[in-house]
Design an enzyme around this catalytic site. Structure first.
Site, PDB file in Angstrom:
ATOM      1  N   CYS A  93       0.744  -1.254   0.570  1.00 48.93           N
ATOM      2  CA  CYS A  93      -0.395   0.298  -0.125  1.00 48.93           C
ATOM      3  C   CYS A  93       0.486   1.282   0.396  1.00 48.93           C
ATOM      4  CB  CYS A  93      -0.703   0.089   1.032  1.00 48.93           C
ATOM      5  SG  CYS A  93      -2.053  -1.114   1.536  1.00 48.93           S
ATOM      6  N   HIS A 148      -2.774   6.217   2.756  1.00 46.94           N
ATOM      7  CA  HIS A 148      -2.574   5.303   4.119  1.00 46.94           C
ATOM      8  C   HIS A 148      -0.725   5.926   3.700  1.00 46.94           C
ATOM      9  CE1 HIS A 148      -1.691   1.124   4.833  1.00 46.94           C
ATOM     10  NE2 HIS A 148      -1.048   2.183   5.830  1.00 46.94           N
TER      11      HIS A 148
END
Length: 176
Positions: A93, A148
């Site tokens: 991510c 993120h």
């Protein structure tokens, strides 16, 4: 113009042709000419970038998935430009998002593969994001979904060039 050559054509049929327009009076035609030529409406394009974790190439209707229906995504695809050659900047991510936002390899940016929910770091503040560049050009920017790239206020999208943000700062399966 995008032309789908997969079985998606049977899932999302092409739109029927528009009926012919009735004849216009010559004066009205002259008044509408700038609109019809696109000159009056010309401007910078809208940019919609979809970045989705764990979405495979064939998981959407326009790429031929036999059972998944994605009519809204398909409409965006058919009405725009599809860029299908992509290699992620990182297999996880935070690194892949950092590469997308900066155009640089995540390791060069100083981003670990994943920022955890209790971490106090994020995408380095000296990095320029694509949103920063769009904003400098006078565009409005928004991001929806998982960020993120750091959960502290200084690392969140509002400080990284985005005008609007609706989402979560890290994966929903991370707790925290």
């Amino acid at each position: 113009e995008y032309r789908c050559t997969s079985s998606a054509e049977s899932i999302v049929p092409p739109l029927p042709p528009l009926p012919p327009l009735p004849p216009l009076p010559p004066l009205l035609l002259l008044l509408l000419l700038p609109l019809l030529s696109g000159g009056a409406l010309a401007g910078p394009p809208n940019v919609v970038l979809l970045f989705v974790d764990d979405l495979g190439y064939g998981d959407v209707g326009f790429n031929g998935h036999p059972t998944t229906r994605t009519p809204h995504i398909d409409a965006l695809a058919y009405g725009g430009k599809i860029l299908s050659g992509w290699y992620s900047g990182c297999p996880v991510c935070s690194g892949s998002r950092a590469a997308l936002m900066t155009g640089r390899q995540y390791a060069r940016v100083g981003v670990p593969g994943v920022f955890g929910p209790t971490g106090s770091t994020g995408l380095p503040l000296n990095e320029t994001t694509v949103a920063d560049l769009l904003k400098r050009a006078g565009d409005r920017t928004a991001i929806v979904g998982k960020w993120h790239l750091g959960q502290r206020e200084m690392f969140l999208p509002g400080r990284r060039g985005f005008d609007e943000y609706l989402g979560i700062p890290y994966s929903d399966d991370m707790g925290g």
